[in-house]
Enzyme design. Structure first.
Site, PDB file in Angstrom:
ATOM      1  N   TRP A 179      50.871  28.297  14.039  1.00 38.78           N
ATOM      2  CA  TRP A 179      51.525  28.414  12.737  1.00 38.78           C
ATOM      3  C   TRP A 179      51.293  27.113  11.984  1.00 38.78           C
ATOM      4  O   TRP A 179      51.397  26.026  12.542  1.00 38.78           O
ATOM      5  CB  TRP A 179      53.018  28.690  12.915  1.00 38.78           C
ATOM      6  CG  TRP A 179      53.276  29.929  13.710  1.00 38.78           C
ATOM      7  CD1 TRP A 179      53.601  30.024  15.029  1.00 38.78           C
ATOM      8  CD2 TRP A 179      53.184  31.282  13.238  1.00 38.78           C
ATOM      9  NE1 TRP A 179      53.727  31.332  15.406  1.00 38.78           N
ATOM     10  CE2 TRP A 179      53.478  32.134  14.330  1.00 38.78           C
ATOM     11  CE3 TRP A 179      52.890  31.853  12.003  1.00 38.78           C
ATOM     12  CZ2 TRP A 179      53.489  33.524  14.210  1.00 38.78           C
ATOM     13  CZ3 TRP A 179      52.899  33.229  11.882  1.00 38.78           C
ATOM     14  CH2 TRP A 179      53.193  34.051  12.981  1.00 38.78           C
ATOM     15  N   THR A 180      50.979  27.222  10.696  1.00 40.95           N
ATOM     16  CA  THR A 180      50.446  26.052   9.989  1.00 40.95           C
ATOM     17  C   THR A 180      51.374  25.491   8.925  1.00 40.95           C
ATOM     18  O   THR A 180      50.908  24.819   8.004  1.00 40.95           O
ATOM     19  CB  THR A 180      49.082  26.405   9.350  1.00 40.95           C
ATOM     20  OG1 THR A 180      49.273  27.449   8.377  1.00 40.95           O
ATOM     21  CG2 THR A 180      48.074  26.823  10.392  1.00 40.95           C
ATOM     22  N   TRP A 224      57.048  37.582  21.289  1.00 38.99           N
ATOM     23  CA  TRP A 224      57.048  36.155  20.974  1.00 38.99           C
ATOM     24  C   TRP A 224      58.360  35.480  21.364  1.00 38.99           C
ATOM     25  O   TRP A 224      58.390  34.273  21.565  1.00 38.99           O
ATOM     26  CB  TRP A 224      56.763  35.929  19.486  1.00 38.99           C
ATOM     27  CG  TRP A 224      57.895  36.252  18.553  1.00 38.99           C
ATOM     28  CD1 TRP A 224      58.224  37.469  18.046  1.00 38.99           C
ATOM     29  CD2 TRP A 224      58.834  35.320  17.994  1.00 38.99           C
ATOM     30  NE1 TRP A 224      59.312  37.365  17.210  1.00 38.99           N
ATOM     31  CE2 TRP A 224      59.706  36.056  17.156  1.00 38.99           C
ATOM     32  CE3 TRP A 224      59.023  33.945  18.117  1.00 38.99           C
ATOM     33  CZ2 TRP A 224      60.750  35.462  16.452  1.00 38.99           C
ATOM     34  CZ3 TRP A 224      60.065  33.349  17.415  1.00 38.99           C
ATOM     35  CH2 TRP A 224      60.907  34.100  16.589  1.00 38.99           C
ATOM     36  N   TYR A 278      52.954  28.561  21.567  1.00 40.17           N
ATOM     37  CA  TYR A 278      52.977  28.221  20.144  1.00 40.17           C
ATOM     38  C   TYR A 278      52.373  26.820  19.999  1.00 40.17           C
ATOM     39  O   TYR A 278      53.018  25.816  20.287  1.00 40.17           O
ATOM     40  CB  TYR A 278      54.402  28.274  19.603  1.00 40.17           C
ATOM     41  CG  TYR A 278      54.781  29.644  19.089  1.00 40.17           C
ATOM     42  CD1 TYR A 278      54.420  30.800  19.788  1.00 40.17           C
ATOM     43  CD2 TYR A 278      55.492  29.805  17.910  1.00 40.17           C
ATOM     44  CE1 TYR A 278      54.747  32.058  19.327  1.00 40.17           C
ATOM     45  CE2 TYR A 278      55.833  31.068  17.433  1.00 40.17           C
ATOM     46  CZ  TYR A 278      55.456  32.188  18.148  1.00 40.17           C
ATOM     47  OH  TYR A 278      55.779  33.439  17.673  1.00 40.17           O
ATOM     48  N   HIS A 291      59.265  38.499   5.340  1.00 41.85           N
ATOM     49  CA  HIS A 291      58.208  37.531   5.027  1.00 41.85           C
ATOM     50  C   HIS A 291      57.383  38.029   3.841  1.00 41.85           C
ATOM     51  O   HIS A 291      56.156  37.940   3.833  1.00 41.85           O
ATOM     52  CB  HIS A 291      57.316  37.291   6.247  1.00 41.85           C
ATOM     53  CG  HIS A 291      57.975  36.481   7.319  1.00 41.85           C
ATOM     54  ND1 HIS A 291      58.221  35.135   7.196  1.00 41.85           N
ATOM     55  CD2 HIS A 291      58.474  36.828   8.535  1.00 41.85           C
ATOM     56  CE1 HIS A 291      58.827  34.676   8.280  1.00 41.85           C
ATOM     57  NE2 HIS A 291      58.999  35.686   9.112  1.00 41.85           N
ATOM     58  N   ASP A 317      52.368  35.944   4.020  1.00 34.54           N
ATOM     59  CA  ASP A 317      53.692  35.462   4.405  1.00 34.54           C
ATOM     60  C   ASP A 317      54.422  35.031   3.145  1.00 34.54           C
ATOM     61  O   ASP A 317      53.904  35.177   2.026  1.00 34.54           O
ATOM     62  CB  ASP A 317      53.602  34.312   5.415  1.00 34.54           C
ATOM     63  CG  ASP A 317      54.744  34.341   6.424  1.00 34.54           C
ATOM     64  OD1 ASP A 317      55.903  34.272   5.982  1.00 34.54           O
ATOM     65  OD2 ASP A 317      54.477  34.440   7.632  1.00 34.54           O
ATOM     66  N   ASP A 360      58.933  40.779  12.055  1.00 32.24           N
ATOM     67  CA  ASP A 360      59.833  39.764  12.603  1.00 32.24           C
ATOM     68  C   ASP A 360      60.720  39.157  11.514  1.00 32.24           C
ATOM     69  O   ASP A 360      60.388  39.194  10.332  1.00 32.24           O
ATOM     70  CB  ASP A 360      59.030  38.647  13.276  1.00 32.24           C
ATOM     71  CG  ASP A 360      58.128  37.920  12.285  1.00 32.24           C
ATOM     72  OD1 ASP A 360      57.444  38.602  11.510  1.00 32.24           O
ATOM     73  OD2 ASP A 360      58.119  36.678  12.287  1.00 32.24           O
ATOM     74  N   GLU A 361      61.829  38.585  11.936  1.00 35.05           N
ATOM     75  CA  GLU A 361      62.686  37.747  11.111  1.00 35.05           C
ATOM     76  C   GLU A 361      63.016  38.385   9.763  1.00 35.05           C
ATOM     77  O   GLU A 361      63.021  37.722   8.726  1.00 35.05           O
ATOM     78  CB  GLU A 361      62.029  36.374  10.907  1.00 35.05           C
ATOM     79  CG  GLU A 361      61.828  35.618  12.219  1.00 35.05           C
ATOM     80  CD  GLU A 361      61.115  34.289  12.060  1.00 35.05           C
ATOM     81  OE1 GLU A 361      61.387  33.378  12.841  1.00 35.05           O
ATOM     82  OE2 GLU A 361      60.263  34.184  11.145  1.00 35.05           O
ATOM     83  N   ARG A 380      50.392  29.960   5.409  1.00 36.65           N
ATOM     84  CA  ARG A 380      51.149  28.738   5.087  1.00 36.65           C
ATOM     85  C   ARG A 380      50.235  27.663   4.516  1.00 36.65           C
ATOM     86  O   ARG A 380      50.595  26.960   3.580  1.00 36.65           O
ATOM     87  CB  ARG A 380      51.872  28.227   6.330  1.00 36.65           C
ATOM     88  CG  ARG A 380      53.253  28.833   6.581  1.00 36.65           C
ATOM     89  CD  ARG A 380      53.259  30.361   6.564  1.00 36.65           C
ATOM     90  NE  ARG A 380      54.551  30.922   6.879  1.00 36.65           N
ATOM     91  CZ  ARG A 380      54.971  31.235   8.103  1.00 36.65           C
ATOM     92  NH1 ARG A 380      54.180  31.040   9.144  1.00 36.65           N
ATOM     93  NH2 ARG A 380      56.166  31.740   8.284  1.00 36.65           N
TER      94      ARG A 380
END
Length: 762
Positions: free
Chosen positions: A471-472, A396, A421, A266, A192, A329-330, A163
């Site tokens: 996470w950035t 997570w 997190y 992602h 990502d 994920d996601e 990110r």
């Protein structure tokens, strides 16, 4: 708002001196620490003596010598001692692996372990003993025997470089800090939707195209690069030579790096670079500056698996550790559902659902890694479609994924949101860095117990360990990352290393001031917002009632009202107090007589007592609450706003409207750069009465009567913060609700601060 804060601080403030630590101020707490008679005097004549002919012991000796030089100014020789010389000895023998024994006597400190990592960690502990008292020069170390070994084999932090990109120097610095906390695993999130950060020789567009983007917002769009005539891009990537350098640097500090290459979701960045990899009918053409979950998935063609196999071949050539993380994920399945080729492949494979297709996809990747001698790790979603038995699951979404994984025979790592997190705020202070709005404080991280109670003794060995993630998305600059990691990473390290019998919050808090001084002695930054004290006032008669907030669970707050600097003997804060207007309140938090952070000074005046910044206001709902930074200016300080992007609505609790005739509101507008799928349809606004819209203020509740309307036209053409003013018709004490009227979510209006102005203040 202040009334609930006043009650909270009164309940949480420590009313007396903290308990003395039961042993030496070592972080993380060792398995056992037994004092003995006598002491070792460390001075410039002390030598550090590694076992002869032992390269690893010599490396740890030099590491210890460097730490002592930087923190105490002692430059010790690394050599065998002469007769009568005091020495720190690094010897082989005793415990295995990461375990060590450390014995302090009048003439020698002896560190012993059969493991290379054990000697290294013993050297770290020796340094901590030498820095138990701050300052430069010699140190007296009380005699003791320490026997120590880690609770878990996986003690990790995750760094998201996708990110926002960080420099090689930053990554090395993070590795150094991890080593000081006896953390041994760096999970490196390298790909990502917003960026691909790893050079892959066979596919150069992954970094030529996929590593760069234009940030969201009007300020970035107007920042034109004179070389290209287009908006300036941000990003970067690591060359393979740089990765090898970082991996070797980590290995010297006994840290394994686990790379993450996201699949099957992602994947926006690699699909922009190579559109044939995607599943969408219309592939994306540029890397997006948005945050959230994108719908772009890899397709399931054999050419895509050949691409992934090529990528993983280069990845395992760079990272010698046993694991590769593949995400999982996601993965929004809409594109797979609508893609005829994907549906045809499912039919040929007799796969009945897209979730099962993801399981098949991840299993294909697992087979690739297995053929290359590596193990697969994925986020807990990989369980949903079935996964190979050798896969390791990183849980997570709470602990359920870990419980299911362990009961199915999978190894697992606990990394649950939100507790671990670290992109969440540490406190509600306005000084906090941008990030997720929910507060996850130091004590909450410390109190987390990673071993699920639902696991039987036979299943518990599947829990490899614990990890905290940063996470950035909102960590725009690398200098902010340490402020998010530390000191919470130190709390995580104790959970990962120390046995449960040694974990005690009060003992940890007693040791914390010494650890903070160690950070300072090495020039290391950390998040001080949660350790500082801030004054928050509200009108009370002719003066104000003052609450002191900050470090309530960690230390005791001492304060003065005469402008002098508070000491450990100053007045103890026990609850809100009355202060005349004009009073200078200076406050500082202490633990065991040691200061936790610099003192803060606040002058109490009528205007300040009626001002609340957005972080002091209450969100009307808890949809997606973020502590966001403005998108401009491109360079320099930016405003920060706390906002629920699903419902931009704020409440000023218990506002005193006595004598108030005007309301001032500082407002800003931010880009709505969030991929939230169909959830965006749930965001509702009242229709505006004017083209630019209004800020409406209601009394009592968000359904109450409008007592002030502030037109947004003066702020509409300005991307920064604008102060609006309007008459306010209200009385008594009441909650105030603030909402904006607008036609759409872009841009999103936000509150920076509000001030209630009386006739006397103007």
């Amino acid at each position: 708002m202040i009334r609930s804060l006043l009650l909270a601080t009164a309940a949480l403030t420590i009313s007396g001196p903290a308990l003395a630590a039961s042993g030496a101020p070592i972080m993380p707490a060792p398995v056992s620490d037994t004092p003995r008679e006598g002491a070792f005097v460390l001075d410039a004549r002390t030598v550090i003596a590694p076992a002869e002919g032992d390269a690893q012991a010599r490396a740890s000796a030099r590491y210890l010598a460097d730490l002592l030089a930087r923190s105490r100014g002692l430059r010790l020789a690394v050599r065998q001692p002469k007769a009568g010389e005091r020495a720190i000895l690094l010897a082989r023998g005793g415990p295995q692996g990461e375990a060590y024994r450390l014995e302090v006597g009048p003439q020698a400190i002896t560190i012993s372990s059969k493991g290379d990592a054990g000697l290294f960690y013993g050297a770290v502990t020796a340094w901590q003993l030498a820095t138990a008292t701050p300052g430069k020069g010699p140190a007296t170390i009380p005699a003791r025997i320490i026997d120590d070994a880690p609770r878990f084999g996986w003690r990790g932090l995750m760094l998201d470089s996708a990110r926002h990109f960080q420099s090689v120097a930053f990554v090395k610095g993070l590795i150094d800090r991890m080593a000081l906390s006896k953390l041994n695993t760096l999970h490196w999130h390298l790909t990502d939707d917003q960026g691909w950060r790893l050079e892959i020789k066979k596919y150069p567009k992954l970094t030529e195209v996929g590593a760069w983007r234009v940030p969201a917002g009007a300020a970035a769009a107007a920042d034109i690069d004179p070389k290209t005539g287009k908006p300036r891009v941000v990003g970067g990537y690591y060359t393979q030579d740089q990765v090898r350098e970082i991996v070797a640097y980590a290995a010297e500090r006994h840290i394994t790096i686990v790379p993450e290459i996201e699949t099957p979701g992602h994947a926006h960045a690699p699909i922009v670079a190579y559109p044939q990899l995607g599943s969408a009918a219309t592939p994306p053409t540029a890397i997006s500056g948005d945050w959230g979950v994108f719908p772009y998935l890899y397709n399931v063609d054999e050419t895509t698996f050949a691409f992934l196999d090529d990528v993983l071949t280069e990845v395992v050539g760079l990272f010698p550790g046993p694991y590769v993380h593949v995400g999982g994920d996601e993965a929004v399945k809409d594109q797979w559902k609508s893609n005829p080729a994907v549906q045809a492949r499912m039919k040929d494979l007799h796969i009945g659902s897209e979730a099962q297709l993801q399981g098949w996809f991840v299993s294909r990747v697992e087979q690739m890694l297995k053929a290359k001698g590596r193990k697969l790790i994925g986020w807990d979603e990989i369980l949903e479609g079935g996964v190979a038995p050798d896969a390791t699951v990183m849980s997570w979404r709470g602990t359920d994924g870990a419980v299911i994984a362990a009961k199915l025979g999978h190894d697992t790592i606990l990394s649950p949101a939100p507790t671990l997190y670290l992109n969440h705020r540490q406190t509600s202070s306005p000084e906090e860095m941008p990030g997720r709005g929910q507060v996850v404080g130091l004590k909450e991280v410390y109190d987390y117990e990673p071993m699920p109670a639902a696991l039987s003794p036979d299943q518990q060995p599947h829990v490899l360990g614990v990890q905290a993630n940063l996470w950035t998305e909102h960590v725009r600059t690398e200098d902010r990352a340490p402020l998010m990691y530390y000191p919470r990473a130190t709390a995580l390290a104790e959970t990962a290393w120390s046995p449960t019998s040694r974990k005690d919050w009060n003992d940890f808090a007693d040791r914390l001031p010494v650890e903070l001084e160690r950070y300072r002695s090495l020039g290391l930054t950390f998040g001080e917002a949660g350790l500082k004290v801030r004054a928050l006032a509200e009108p009370s008669g002719a003066g104000a009632q003052v609450a002191l907030l900050g470090a309530e669970t960690i230390g005791e707050i001492r304060y003065t009202t005469d402008g002098s600097a508070p000491t450990a003997a100053s007045s103890l804060y026990a609850g809100p107090f009355e202060a005349p207007l004009g009073t200078m309140v200076t406050a500082r938090a202490f633990r065991s007589g040691l200061a936790l952070a610099p003192a803060t000074a606040t002058r109490i005046d009528a205007r300040a007592a009626r001002t609340r910044v957005s972080q002091d206001l209450k969100s009307c709902t808890e949809g997606i609450v973020l502590n966001l930074e403005d998108d401009g200016p491109v360079r320099g300080e930016r405003a920060r706003f706390l906002v629920d992007i699903m419902n931009p609505c704020w409440i000023y609790e218990g506002a005193d409207l006595s004598g108030v005739v005007t309301i001032e509101a500082a407002v800003g507008q931010i880009p709505f750069n969030f991929q939230i799928g169909k959830d965006i349809e749930k965001i509702r606004f009242r229709p505006p009465a004017t083209p630019a819209g209004e800020l409406e203020v209601r009394q009592g509740s968000c359904l109450g009567a409008v007592i002030a309307t502030l037109p947004l036209a003066p702020a509409a053409a300005f991307s920064g913060v604008t102060v609006l003013k309007a008459p306010l018709k209200g009385a008594g004490r009441a909650d105030l609700c603030f909402t904006f009227t607008q036609k759409a979510v872009e841009p999103m209006w936000v509150i920076d601060r509000v001030t209630l102005v009386t006739g006397h203040d103007r």
